[in-house]
Design an enzyme around this catalytic site. Structure first.
Site, PDB file in Angstrom:
ATOM      1  CB  CYS A 100      -0.876  -0.025   1.251  1.00  0.00           C
ATOM      2  SG  CYS A 100      -1.745   1.514   1.560  1.00  0.00           S
ATOM      3  CB  CYS A 104      -5.269   6.342  -2.854  1.00  0.00           C
ATOM      4  SG  CYS A 104      -3.993   5.123  -2.937  1.00  0.00           S
ATOM      5  CB  THR A 191      -3.852   4.181   5.221  1.00  0.00           C
ATOM      6  OG1 THR A 191      -4.731   3.141   5.618  1.00  0.00           O
ATOM      7  CG2 THR A 191      -2.867   3.660   4.206  1.00  0.00           C
ATOM      8  CD  GLU A 259      -3.115   0.725   7.644  1.00  0.00           C
ATOM      9  OE1 GLU A 259      -2.358  -0.194   8.022  1.00  0.00           O
ATOM     10  OE2 GLU A 259      -3.361   0.949   6.448  1.00  0.00           O
ATOM     11  CG  HIS A 294     -10.464   4.684  -0.147  1.00  0.00           C
ATOM     12  ND1 HIS A 294      -9.258   5.128  -0.621  1.00  0.00           N
ATOM     13  CD2 HIS A 294     -10.161   3.816   0.857  1.00  0.00           C
ATOM     14  CE1 HIS A 294      -8.279   4.567   0.063  1.00  0.00           C
ATOM     15  NE2 HIS A 294      -8.801   3.757   0.971  1.00  0.00           N
ATOM     16  CE1 TYR A 298      -9.218   0.139  -0.924  1.00  0.00           C
ATOM     17  CE2 TYR A 298      -9.035  -2.140  -0.236  1.00  0.00           C
ATOM     18  CZ  TYR A 298      -8.961  -0.793   0.056  1.00  0.00           C
ATOM     19  OH  TYR A 298      -8.603  -0.391   1.308  1.00  0.00           O
ATOM     20  CB  CYS A 301      -3.798  -0.261  -4.897  1.00  0.00           C
ATOM     21  SG  CYS A 301      -5.080  -0.703  -3.709  1.00  0.00           S
ATOM     22  CD  GLU A 445      -5.965  -1.830   3.071  1.00  0.00           C
ATOM     23  OE1 GLU A 445      -6.166  -2.399   1.990  1.00  0.00           O
ATOM     24  OE2 GLU A 445      -6.470  -0.736   3.369  1.00  0.00           O
TER      25      GLU A 445
HETATM   26 FE1  SF4 Z   1      -3.446   1.675   0.089  1.00  0.00          FE
HETATM   27 FE2  SF4 Z   1      -4.844   0.821  -1.996  1.00  0.00          FE
HETATM   28 FE3  SF4 Z   1      -6.039   2.241  -0.043  1.00  0.00          FE
HETATM   29 FE4  SF4 Z   1      -4.289   3.375  -1.761  1.00  0.00          FE
HETATM   30  S1  SF4 Z   1      -6.311   2.512  -2.230  1.00  0.00           S
HETATM   31  S2  SF4 Z   1      -4.403   3.679   0.434  1.00  0.00           S
HETATM   32  S3  SF4 Z   1      -2.803   1.738  -2.023  1.00  0.00           S
HETATM   33  S4  SF4 Z   1      -5.112   0.190   0.130  1.00  0.00           S
HETATM   34 FE    FE Z   2      -7.259   1.602   2.568  1.00  0.00          FE
END
Ligand code: SF4
Ligand code: FE
Length: 485
Positions: A100, A104, A191, A259, A294, A298, A301, A445
């Protein structure tokens, strides 16, 4: 962009000195402490990519506020193309870090607050939108990392923010002064918090008028007096000791988010950094938009991580001499299929994006929720397949210290070898990478980041437009629409 590359970013963090605790002790430098440094390096990749000609187009954007080139992580999406580029960028970053990279969350917070601040002003004649644009211009010019701070501790979940016996279970205003607000409370699971520059505080849930003091959006620098962070424990975090390069699995980038708890103990926020103050009817929309943005991520990433994991098991199969077995090829095919399916919904929700009244673009909420919900299953299935293909040695491997031991190192090397010409150390390293990417924190996560699975199911049901679907079925069955309730 004042911060021009990854090194600049790490240097900038060394100057701001936020209060960060880990295992009961204060961390002096998050860029060098073995617990936090891998996460800072993963976030640094978001800065580095700006200078890579191959990815510049994804990693940068033109600011609609200033016309200047900025990091995409500080950009307000101006169209579907921006939304699609974000997903592609996140996939590349997942591939490059296997981790991660955290930045973002702030980006999604910026986009949600931008559109909602505009709408509050339209209704009440407030000036939140102008304030926010000013703050955002500063973030873009300096190229700062923002932690989007949404999740409150929530105390007794059967009660709302204003009904808690401890009012601090949700971040709230404790004092309104002529020059600003004083706030108290905490945000959990933050995060990238310890290696960000700014905190964008947002409400965690839709609120009713009894919760006016909790309907708060504002921004504070991480080193503001009264802000304390406590960095979380992760599976195998002892292995992040700088001496353990093999057993850490992904020693450079850490492998998961990093985190922290962020506590606010009577923190002062000047008015120019307040973007919502009591307008409870807008809290639902803010949460809804942030969550959709958000959740869309997913498919970017996590697909990047699945790419890495698929590569890892493929190489391991070559080392172990199983690469040509038909069941191995079949399982690898399934891993690829699941990764690309996740990616498809992220691209789809971007392609079905729509403009909010402010001009900022939103993703399609249904598809974003479906995509994130798939991540809570597919990532686990990919991890299961990777563990299946890798074999039991993932769980029984002796340590790096044994591998390097004069007494037993030769035994580890001999009995963990595979096909001739592949170094045993490669097998162990790739095994540790798979272990770190399929273990505890990484999968939790995927399950709970951007909202737990149930939160997506609520949205999917709500957006499912069942009335329309009933009409479709009745029309085909020859049942008159008048009988529809
Ligand atoms: Fe992390 Fe993915 Fe969330 Fe971005 S979208 S903060 S890379 S888990
Ligand atoms: Fe996240």
């Amino acid at each position: 962009m004042k911060i021009k590359n990854g090194q600049d970013y790490l240097r900038s963090l060394r100057k701001i000195n936020p209060v960060v605790y880990y295992k009961g002790k204060k961390i002096k430098d998050v860029t060098r402490h073995p617990a936090t440094a891998p996460h800072a390096r993963a976030a640094a990749m978001t800065y580095a990519l700006v200078n890579d000609p191959e990815y510049q187009d994804l990693a940068t954007a033109v600011s609609h506020l200033t016309g200047k080139t900025i990091s995409r992580f500080t950009h307000v999406h101006q169209g579907m193309e921006d939304l699609i580029k974000k997903v592609k960028l996140l996939r590349v970053l997942g591939q490059k870090t296997g981790s991660c990279f955290q930045r973002c969350v702030g980006l999604d917070g910026i986009n949600a607050v931008y559109s909602v601040a505009y709408e509050i002003d339209q209704k009440y004649g407030t000036d939140y939108f102008e304030r926010f644009k000013k703050w955002l211009t500063y973030i873009q010019e300096e190229n700062l990392m923002v932690v989007g701070a949404m999740t409150d501790p929530k105390g007794d979940r059967s009660k709302g923010p204003a009904e808690q016996s401890d009012p601090d279970q949700y971040v709230h205003v404790v004092e309104r002064r002529e020059d600003g607000l004083v706030i108290r409370g905490a945000k959990l699971h933050m995060t990238g918090g310890v290696n960000s520059h700014e905190i964008l505080i947002m409400p965690t849930t839709a609120m009713d008028p009894t919760a006016k003091d909790y309907a708060l959006v504002c921004a504070v620098p991480v080193n503001t007096p009264g802000v304390t962070m406590i960095f979380g424990r992760q599976a195998n975090d002892n292995r992040k000791d700088n001496k353990e390069r093999i057993d850490a699995g992904n020693p450079v980038f850490g492998g998961v988010g990093g985190e922290a708890v962020i506590a606010f103990e009577n923190v002062f926020v000047p008015w120019e950094r307040v973007f919502m103050n009591g307008e409870t009817e807008f809290t639902g929309n803010l949460v809804y938009r942030f969550a959709a943005h958000h959740r869309a991520n997913y498919g970017g990433c996590k697909t990047g991580l699945i790419d890495v994991l698929t590569g890892a098991v493929t190489y391991l199969a070559q080392i172990q001499g199983t690469a040509k077995a038909s069941h191995v090829r079949d399982k690898v095919t399934e891993m690829i299929h699941l990764g690309e399916t996740l990616y498809s919904s992220a691209i789809a929700c971007a392609a079905e994006g729509w403009p909010t009244p402010s001009g900022a673009y939103m993703v399609d909420t249904m598809l974003a929720n479906v995509g994130k919900h798939n991540a809570t299953r597919f990532h686990f299935e990919v991890a299961r397949l990777a563990s299946d293909l890798a074999g039991g040695f993932l769980a029984t491997l002796p340590s790096e210290y044994d591998l390097k031991s004069e007494d037993v190192g030769h035994l580890v090397k001999k009995y963990f070898s595979g096909v001739a010409n592949f170094p045993t150390e490669d097998r162990i390293k790739i095994g540790r990478l798979i272990e770190s990417m399929t273990g505890g924190t990484a999968l939790v996560e995927s399950m709970h980041g951007a909202g737990s699975p149930q939160a997506q199911r609520v949205m999917i049901f709500r957006e499912g437009d069942l009335n329309k679907k009933v009409k479709l079925a009745k029309a085909l069955a020859g049942i008159p629409p008048t009988r529809v309730k």
